[in-house]
Write an enzyme that holds these catalytic residues in place. Structure first.
Site, PDB file in Angstrom:
ATOM      1  N   GLY A  10     -15.887 -35.912  -1.364  1.00  0.00           N
ATOM      2  CA  GLY A  10     -16.681 -36.109  -2.577  1.00  0.00           C
ATOM      3  C   GLY A  10     -15.954 -35.565  -3.789  1.00  0.00           C
ATOM      4  O   GLY A  10     -14.829 -35.047  -3.689  1.00  0.00           O
ATOM      5  N   LEU A  12     -16.666 -32.946  -5.863  1.00  0.00           N
ATOM      6  CA  LEU A  12     -16.461 -31.499  -5.803  1.00  0.00           C
ATOM      7  C   LEU A  12     -15.753 -31.105  -4.510  1.00  0.00           C
ATOM      8  O   LEU A  12     -14.865 -30.242  -4.511  1.00  0.00           O
ATOM      9  CB  LEU A  12     -17.833 -30.798  -5.902  1.00  0.00           C
ATOM     10  CG  LEU A  12     -17.839 -29.289  -5.831  1.00  0.00           C
ATOM     11  CD1 LEU A  12     -16.949 -28.672  -6.911  1.00  0.00           C
ATOM     12  CD2 LEU A  12     -19.276 -28.760  -5.964  1.00  0.00           C
ATOM     13  N   ASP A  34     -23.133 -35.741   9.618  1.00  0.00           N
ATOM     14  CA  ASP A  34     -24.267 -36.126   8.771  1.00  0.00           C
ATOM     15  C   ASP A  34     -25.260 -34.959   8.769  1.00  0.00           C
ATOM     16  O   ASP A  34     -25.771 -34.570   9.832  1.00  0.00           O
ATOM     17  CB  ASP A  34     -24.896 -37.401   9.373  1.00  0.00           C
ATOM     18  CG  ASP A  34     -26.067 -37.923   8.562  1.00  0.00           C
ATOM     19  OD1 ASP A  34     -26.591 -37.180   7.715  1.00  0.00           O
ATOM     20  OD2 ASP A  34     -26.459 -39.085   8.795  1.00  0.00           O
ATOM     21  N   ALA A  58     -25.231 -34.543  -0.992  1.00  0.00           N
ATOM     22  CA  ALA A  58     -26.472 -34.719  -1.751  1.00  0.00           C
ATOM     23  C   ALA A  58     -26.797 -36.198  -1.846  1.00  0.00           C
ATOM     24  O   ALA A  58     -25.913 -37.045  -1.757  1.00  0.00           O
ATOM     25  CB  ALA A  58     -26.307 -34.139  -3.163  1.00  0.00           C
ATOM     26  N   TYR A 123     -35.549 -36.447  -7.679  1.00  0.00           N
ATOM     27  CA  TYR A 123     -34.276 -35.812  -7.318  1.00  0.00           C
ATOM     28  C   TYR A 123     -34.357 -34.303  -7.539  1.00  0.00           C
ATOM     29  O   TYR A 123     -34.036 -33.507  -6.642  1.00  0.00           O
ATOM     30  CB  TYR A 123     -33.144 -36.422  -8.160  1.00  0.00           C
ATOM     31  CG  TYR A 123     -31.862 -35.616  -8.153  1.00  0.00           C
ATOM     32  CD1 TYR A 123     -31.088 -35.513  -6.994  1.00  0.00           C
ATOM     33  CD2 TYR A 123     -31.420 -34.960  -9.309  1.00  0.00           C
ATOM     34  CE1 TYR A 123     -29.915 -34.772  -6.986  1.00  0.00           C
ATOM     35  CE2 TYR A 123     -30.248 -34.221  -9.302  1.00  0.00           C
ATOM     36  CZ  TYR A 123     -29.503 -34.119  -8.140  1.00  0.00           C
ATOM     37  OH  TYR A 123     -28.347 -33.376  -8.135  1.00  0.00           O
ATOM     38  N   LYS A 127     -34.140 -31.205  -4.899  1.00  0.00           N
ATOM     39  CA  LYS A 127     -33.084 -30.181  -4.979  1.00  0.00           C
ATOM     40  C   LYS A 127     -33.712 -28.785  -5.080  1.00  0.00           C
ATOM     41  O   LYS A 127     -33.199 -27.825  -4.500  1.00  0.00           O
ATOM     42  CB  LYS A 127     -32.172 -30.440  -6.194  1.00  0.00           C
ATOM     43  CG  LYS A 127     -31.282 -31.650  -6.086  1.00  0.00           C
ATOM     44  CD  LYS A 127     -30.205 -31.564  -5.001  1.00  0.00           C
ATOM     45  CE  LYS A 127     -29.040 -30.690  -5.367  1.00  0.00           C
ATOM     46  NZ  LYS A 127     -27.946 -30.786  -4.362  1.00  0.00           N
TER      47      LYS A 127
HETATM   48  N1  LIG Z   1     -22.181 -34.968  -9.949  1.00  0.00           N
HETATM   49  C1  LIG Z   1     -22.838 -34.267 -10.836  1.00  0.00           C
HETATM   50  O1  LIG Z   1     -22.783 -34.536 -12.033  1.00  0.00           O
HETATM   51  C2  LIG Z   1     -23.697 -33.091 -10.389  1.00  0.00           C
HETATM   52  C3  LIG Z   1     -24.461 -32.395 -11.338  1.00  0.00           C
HETATM   53  C4  LIG Z   1     -25.239 -31.299 -10.916  1.00  0.00           C
HETATM   54  C5  LIG Z   1     -25.244 -30.932  -9.568  1.00  0.00           C
HETATM   55  N2  LIG Z   1     -24.505 -31.649  -8.673  1.00  0.00           N
HETATM   56  C6  LIG Z   1     -24.527 -31.265  -7.262  1.00  0.00           C
HETATM   57  O2  LIG Z   1     -23.200 -30.950  -6.867  1.00  0.00           O
HETATM   58  C7  LIG Z   1     -22.992 -31.311  -5.507  1.00  0.00           C
HETATM   59  C8  LIG Z   1     -21.712 -32.152  -5.366  1.00  0.00           C
HETATM   60  O3  LIG Z   1     -21.791 -33.316  -6.177  1.00  0.00           O
HETATM   61  P1  LIG Z   1     -20.601 -34.405  -6.191  1.00  0.00           P
HETATM   62  O4  LIG Z   1     -20.595 -35.034  -7.528  1.00  0.00           O
HETATM   63  O5  LIG Z   1     -19.359 -33.821  -5.633  1.00  0.00           O
HETATM   64  O6  LIG Z   1     -21.192 -35.467  -5.142  1.00  0.00           O
HETATM   65  P2  LIG Z   1     -20.439 -36.662  -4.378  1.00  0.00           P
HETATM   66  O7  LIG Z   1     -19.137 -36.995  -5.039  1.00  0.00           O
HETATM   67  O8  LIG Z   1     -21.438 -37.759  -4.217  1.00  0.00           O
HETATM   68  O9  LIG Z   1     -20.094 -36.021  -2.964  1.00  0.00           O
HETATM   69  C9  LIG Z   1     -21.069 -35.824  -1.970  1.00  0.00           C
HETATM   70  C10 LIG Z   1     -20.372 -35.800  -0.636  1.00  0.00           C
HETATM   71  O10 LIG Z   1     -21.366 -35.610   0.399  1.00  0.00           O
HETATM   72  C11 LIG Z   1     -21.231 -36.660   1.365  1.00  0.00           C
HETATM   73  N3  LIG Z   1     -22.541 -36.960   1.934  1.00  0.00           N
HETATM   74  C12 LIG Z   1     -23.521 -37.774   1.443  1.00  0.00           C
HETATM   75  N4  LIG Z   1     -24.578 -37.796   2.277  1.00  0.00           N
HETATM   76  C13 LIG Z   1     -24.247 -37.002   3.334  1.00  0.00           C
HETATM   77  C14 LIG Z   1     -24.901 -36.640   4.538  1.00  0.00           C
HETATM   78  N5  LIG Z   1     -26.120 -37.106   4.841  1.00  0.00           N
HETATM   79  N6  LIG Z   1     -24.270 -35.783   5.385  1.00  0.00           N
HETATM   80  C15 LIG Z   1     -23.037 -35.297   5.102  1.00  0.00           C
HETATM   81  N7  LIG Z   1     -22.351 -35.626   3.990  1.00  0.00           N
HETATM   82  C16 LIG Z   1     -22.957 -36.470   3.120  1.00  0.00           C
HETATM   83  C17 LIG Z   1     -20.654 -37.840   0.621  1.00  0.00           C
HETATM   84  O11 LIG Z   1     -20.042 -38.720   1.528  1.00  0.00           O
HETATM   85  P3  LIG Z   1     -19.995 -40.327   1.206  1.00  0.00           P
HETATM   86  O12 LIG Z   1     -19.363 -40.458  -0.118  1.00  0.00           O
HETATM   87  O13 LIG Z   1     -19.212 -40.910   2.320  1.00  0.00           O
HETATM   88  O14 LIG Z   1     -21.432 -40.772   1.160  1.00  0.00           O
HETATM   89  C18 LIG Z   1     -19.655 -37.126  -0.305  1.00  0.00           C
HETATM   90  O15 LIG Z   1     -18.461 -36.850   0.377  1.00  0.00           O
HETATM   91  C19 LIG Z   1     -24.291 -31.997  -5.064  1.00  0.00           C
HETATM   92  O16 LIG Z   1     -25.102 -31.056  -4.415  1.00  0.00           O
HETATM   93  C20 LIG Z   1     -24.969 -32.393  -6.357  1.00  0.00           C
HETATM   94  O17 LIG Z   1     -26.377 -32.443  -6.233  1.00  0.00           O
HETATM   95  C21 LIG Z   1     -23.731 -32.712  -9.054  1.00  0.00           C
END
Ligand SMILES: NC(=O)c1ccc[n+]([C@@H]2O[C@H](COP(=O)([O-])OP(=O)(O)OC[C@H]3O[C@@H](n4cnc5c(N)ncnc54)[C@H](OP(=O)(O)O)[C@@H]3O)[C@@H](O)[C@H]2O)c1
Length: 287
Positions: A10, A12, A34, A58, A123, A127
């Site tokens: 992902g 992060l 998963d 997430a 959402y 969270k």
């Molecule tokens: N992005 C933002 O702007 C933002 C803002 C505030 C907080 N956050 C929080 O920061 C964290 C990281 O965000 P990010 O942007 O890095 O998210 P991301 O790029 O969507 O990465 C999420 C990762 O988790 C994996 N995943 C999804 N569903 C899963 C499951 N059921 N079991 C195991 N792995 C799973 C995804 O795999 P696949 O891609 O293969 O589905 C992906 O590798 C999250 O908790 C998010 O809520 C993000």
């Protein structure tokens, strides 16, 4: 340190794996691993015997969560409960990420960790439920709220991050209507990974706000990106009502890194500087 990263490909997760290169890291990927399959999760984590598990998984397509609260709660709350239980049972430190959206925005000034949440959409409610499970069930935890991530790997859930999306739309010659009444702090995923790596080596467990410094609206963020890129596409500021997204979002969700500063964690750069570094690393502007 023996560390497991969940969601290692992902946005992060990729930066975490890079940052933790000197540790003994096990990278876990969906769907092989998963978080909504508790028995498999138990057997994998039992086998790996990590000192810390960092969960970046997430379900965070915010508008989709309104129509699919089941998936939202399964990944953002119930799976986090299962992980938090395992943390106490197997004795690992749980590192989990949450969101600025747990706040309603009415404060109109940067939120600190002790401010009361009041989520406005599905959402954010899911969270926040995840947060409570971490706090009540995982003996040793770091719960980290962050905001508007931009990382080189781009957001897997959404298929893009905000900056890349803006650049792609501009290249297609599409009109760019961007909300100008939601105040946030766009945050460098690379810096967040570095601070997380520092934080987990302390025993200062608990809740943290970790974002880049400063604040802007999404419109201002887009403006700054194009200014750094030396481009001048037609950008139109719109308000949230005109934009009419399905999920309500707070008009102000800037976080202050109060507790991180108190424990002496290295400061983040400003979002503008972090954005410049991001564009440099992507080769979009010269270093
Ligand atoms: N992005 C933002 O702007 C933002 C803002 C505030 C907080 N956050 C929080 O920061 C964290 C990281 O965000 P990010 O942007 O890095 O998210 P991301 O790029 O969507 O990465 C999420 C990762 O988790 C994996 N995943 C999804 N569903 C899963 C499951 N059921 N079991 C195991 N792995 C799973 C995804 O795999 P696949 O891609 O293969 O589905 C992906 O590798 C999250 O908790 C998010 O809520 C993000």
């Amino acid at each position: 340190m023996r560390i497991v990263v969940i969601g290692a490909d992902g946005q992060l997760g990729s930066d975490l794996v890079k940052t933790l290169a000197r540790d003994e890291v096990s990278s876990l990927y969906y769907p092989d691993f998963d978080v909504t399959r508790p028995e498999r999760m138990r057997s994998v984590l039992q086998g790996l015997r990590p000192a810390a598990v960092i969960n970046t998984a997430a379900f965070h397509r915010v508008d989709e969560c309104e129509d699919d609260p089941g998936s939202s709660f399964r990944v953002n709350a119930i799976a986090v409960r299962d992980l938090a239980r395992l943390a106490s049972e197997l004795g690992f430190i749980l590192v989990h990420f949450s969101t600025d959206y747990v706040f309603d925005g009415r404060k109109g000034a940067p939120y600190i960790e002790s401010d009361a949440p009041n989520p406005l959409n599905v959402y954010a409610v899911s969270k926040l439920a995840g947060e409570y499970f971490v706090r009540s069930l995982a003996e040793k935890h770091f719960l980290i709220r962050t905001c508007g991530l931009f990382g080189e790997a781009s957001c897997r859930e959404k298929g893009y991050n905000f900056v890349d999306r803006m650049i792609a739309l501009a290249e297609e010659g599409k009109p760019l209507r961007v909300v100008d009444d939601q105040w946030v702090t766009p945050t460098s995923a690379a810096e967040l990974a570095e601070r997380t790596s520092d934080l987990i080596r302390t025993d200062e467990y608990g809740l943290y706000h970790l974002t880049s410094e400063g604040q802007c609206t999404w419109f201002q963020f887009a403006q700054e990106a194009f200014s750094l890129l030396g481009r001048n596409p037609r950008l139109e500021p719109v308000d949230s009502k005109t934009f009419a997204a399905k999920a309500r979002r707070p008009l102000y969700s800037v976080l202050e890194n109060k507790r991180a500063k108190e424990i002496g964690l290295k400061d983040f750069s400003s979002w503008n500087n972090a954005l410049r570094v991001y564009l440099e690393k992507k080769g979009l502007i010269p270093r």
